[in-house]
Motif scaffolding. Structure first.
Motif, short mmCIF file in Angstrom:
data_model
loop_
_atom_site.label_atom_id
_atom_site.label_comp_id
_atom_site.label_asym_id
_atom_site.label_seq_id
_atom_site.Cartn_x
_atom_site.Cartn_y
_atom_site.Cartn_z
N GLY A 58 15.45 -65.15 -52.78
CA GLY A 58 16.15 -64.68 -51.61
C GLY A 58 17.44 -65.46 -51.42
O GLY A 58 17.71 -66.45 -52.11
N VAL A 59 18.25 -65.01 -50.46
CA VAL A 59 19.48 -65.71 -50.11
C VAL A 59 19.37 -66.18 -48.67
O VAL A 59 19.09 -65.39 -47.76
N HIS A 60 19.59 -67.47 -48.48
CA HIS A 60 19.52 -68.12 -47.17
C HIS A 60 20.96 -68.14 -46.62
O HIS A 60 21.72 -69.08 -46.81
N LEU A 61 21.34 -67.05 -45.94
CA LEU A 61 22.72 -66.86 -45.50
C LEU A 61 23.13 -67.96 -44.53
O LEU A 61 22.42 -68.26 -43.58
N CYS A 62 24.30 -68.53 -44.77
CA CYS A 62 24.69 -69.74 -44.04
C CYS A 62 26.02 -69.57 -43.32
O CYS A 62 27.00 -69.06 -43.89
N LEU A 63 26.04 -70.06 -42.06
CA LEU A 63 27.27 -70.19 -41.28
C LEU A 63 27.27 -71.49 -40.49
O LEU A 63 28.05 -71.64 -39.55
#
Length: 282
Positions: A58-63
């Motif tokens: 998965g992708v752990h979307l980061c901001l």
């Protein structure tokens, strides 16, 4: 039938944590990972997965977290403080709620984060957010668009009635935050259905983030009366002083890993007829 996805978040954050998570994935003590594309150990983590014969993540979307973005700072000014993301999730949430995060800039950066995982030779099976920020009403539509664009089947969204903590040792603040996330997730699930995306598994472990010890596993399994599919959000690793200095979350990374490696936990799964699966197996 009850199926659990044992998913490790933050993989790629630092090398000591990520090496342990990859090792757990390789021996199936966990069944999935969410990769932090902006993390300092992303390349090593992706290579470790591939070397173990694993081709999905998965992708752990980061901001958030004062991490360095993948996009050029000039292209995503609204997301940054200086050259880095904002430090705390409340500051991101306030900026999102007040319209100070440019939607196009969030989409550009998250697209770059997904693309980096794909370019590393991994098929993306799920999306979630670092500190769960993808559930914010102004950011969820971006995650949905990207899921459809990249044919990613699932986005993490807890159900409104998911338990907000395992046992009395979970702090009231952690329970309150988990309950809030479940309410955001309940609204998110309606939007996922409207977008034609599959219903994701229910989510456990939000209140216990970084503290999913064997004792808490025992309480969780005793209270798990409903059959169905569940994701357990996990944070395994090692007790690394450098990581602890950088990330002052108070997580018990090593205790989580010890629980996941324990024969007692997997015997408890078997005794209750629980299967552990990856997102690609759902």
């Amino acid at each position: 039938m009850t199926r659990l996805v044992l998913n490790a978040d933050d993989v790629g954050l630092t090398l000591p944590l990520s090496a342990e998570a990859v090792a757990l994935r390789a021996c199936r003590a966990i069944t999935d990972v969410s990769l932090l594309s902006v993390g300092s150990a992303f390349a090593e983590s992706a290579a470790g997965l591939r070397n173990a014969g694993i081709d999905t993540a998965g992708v752990h979307l980061c901001l958030v977290g004062a991490e360095l973005p993948l996009s050029a700072p000039a292209q995503i000014r609204s997301l940054l403080r200086g050259a880095r993301f904002r430090g705390s999730w409340p500051s991101v949430a306030v900026a999102a709620a007040s319209g100070r995060l440019a939607v196009a800039e969030v989409e550009r950066e998250w697209e770059a984060q997904i693309t980096r995982v794909l370019d590393a030779g991994l098929r993306v099976t799920h999306l979630d957010g670092h500190q769960h920020l993808h559930l914010l009403p102004s950011l969820l539509p971006i995650a949905i668009r990207l899921a459809r664009r990249f044919s990613v089947p699932m986005i993490r969204a807890p159900r409104g009635d998911d338990p907000a903590g395992c046992g009395g040792s979970v702090s009231p603040l952690s329970r309150m935050r988990a309950g809030l996330l479940s309410r955001f997730g309940h609204a998110a699930r309606r939007k996922l259905r409207a977008a034609g995306l599959p219903e994701p598994p229910r989510v456990l472990g939000l209140a216990e983030a970084g503290r999913m010890t064997l004792e808490r596993w025992s309480v969780l399994l005793e209270s798990l009366s409903d059959a169905g599919d569940f994701e357990v959000a996990l944070h395994p690793g090692v007790d690394d002083a450098g990581t602890r200095t950088l990330y002052r979350w108070g997580y018990s990374w090593a205790e989580e890993s010890a629980a996941l490696r324990s024969p007692e936990l997997h015997a408890a799964f078997a005794a209750r007829g629980i299967s552990t699966v990856s997102f690609s197996e759902l």
